[in-house]
Enzyme design. Sequence first.
Site, short mmCIF file in Angstrom:
data_model
loop_
_atom_site.label_atom_id
_atom_site.label_comp_id
_atom_site.label_asym_id
_atom_site.label_seq_id
_atom_site.Cartn_x
_atom_site.Cartn_y
_atom_site.Cartn_z
N GLY A 185 0.81 -1.21 0.00
CA GLY A 185 0.00 0.00 0.00
C GLY A 185 0.84 1.25 0.00
O GLY A 185 1.93 1.29 -0.57
N ASP A 228 2.48 5.70 -11.99
CA ASP A 228 1.94 6.89 -12.64
C ASP A 228 0.44 7.02 -12.39
O ASP A 228 -0.09 8.14 -12.25
CB ASP A 228 2.22 6.87 -14.14
CG ASP A 228 3.70 7.04 -14.46
OD1 ASP A 228 4.42 7.62 -13.64
OD2 ASP A 228 4.13 6.57 -15.54
N GLY A 234 -0.81 -2.94 -20.34
CA GLY A 234 -0.56 -1.61 -20.89
C GLY A 234 -0.52 -0.56 -19.80
O GLY A 234 -1.15 -0.71 -18.75
#
Length: 305
Positions: A227, A255, A290
């Site tokens: 976490g 990201d 992806g």
Amino acid sequence: MIVVFGSLNIDLVAKVPVIPGPGRTVLAPSYQTHFGGKGANQAVAAARIAGPGKVQMAGRVGRDGFGDTAIENLRANGVDAGLVTRADEPTGCAFITVDQAGENAITVASGANMTATAGDLPVELFNPDTVLVLQMEVPFEQAFEAARRTTLAAGTVVWNLAPVPEKMTREMVTELLAVTDHLLVNEHEALDAAGAIGLAPSNYEAAAADLARTGDLTCTVTAGAQGALAVTAEGIRLRAPAPRITPVDTTGAGDTFVGAFAAMLSEGVSLQRALEVSCEAAALKCLMAGAQTGMPMRSAIGSLG
């Protein structure tokens, strides 16, 4: 408004029997093209949660077809690309080979990203409502200047210290901390940053506390399946668990966390809430292949339902 000042890349990925060494050529049956760059990734992640028109991307691409498609991709994902400008250098590109065991070798040609300048950001963007998101894939001095202007305008600066520069100096980290409100790092980046300013914490949690105290900021550490941990300048520690999943592809998870975190800050939620939503968003991304393609929409995040 969330403003992301950073990199835009096109990733070319080829699966090969073996990663070639010096002087060797291998054949791949095909290759895949993906949109990348930490800046663009974080902008897309933020826009999918904050909604269309809430995120602006600032950076540079080349006067080439890759630049055209990079801008089109941002717009297709609800990101305002009006501040993405053209440079004489080619659009940033990553060349990635992946072998049968899943190991990879990556060469990144920064190209136009290294021409990005804080001057591309109009003065009206710097105001108390601005959440500026930064990484380390455009020139540091330009990112620092954008952060300095945001700080002077009483905006909020979120700086993701990734990737860590090969030559990260004490001066660089000291300057970065001075203009940052939220420092986002993983375990290794936390220790690297603390070490660069002469500290020797025993673990990433201690490093986060040292960085938060030194910079008078909040340091958030993402720790994968463990976490996230946030430590405030006053030493308050908050934690959010990572949902238990069987990951398919972790590319872009960091990201996604940064983009979701910025989106939550722009909505004025509590730090605890921002951590929880960001952990869930990053976990959902790991369930799909992806980087940008796997980033979740707001409707998929149960804690925002």
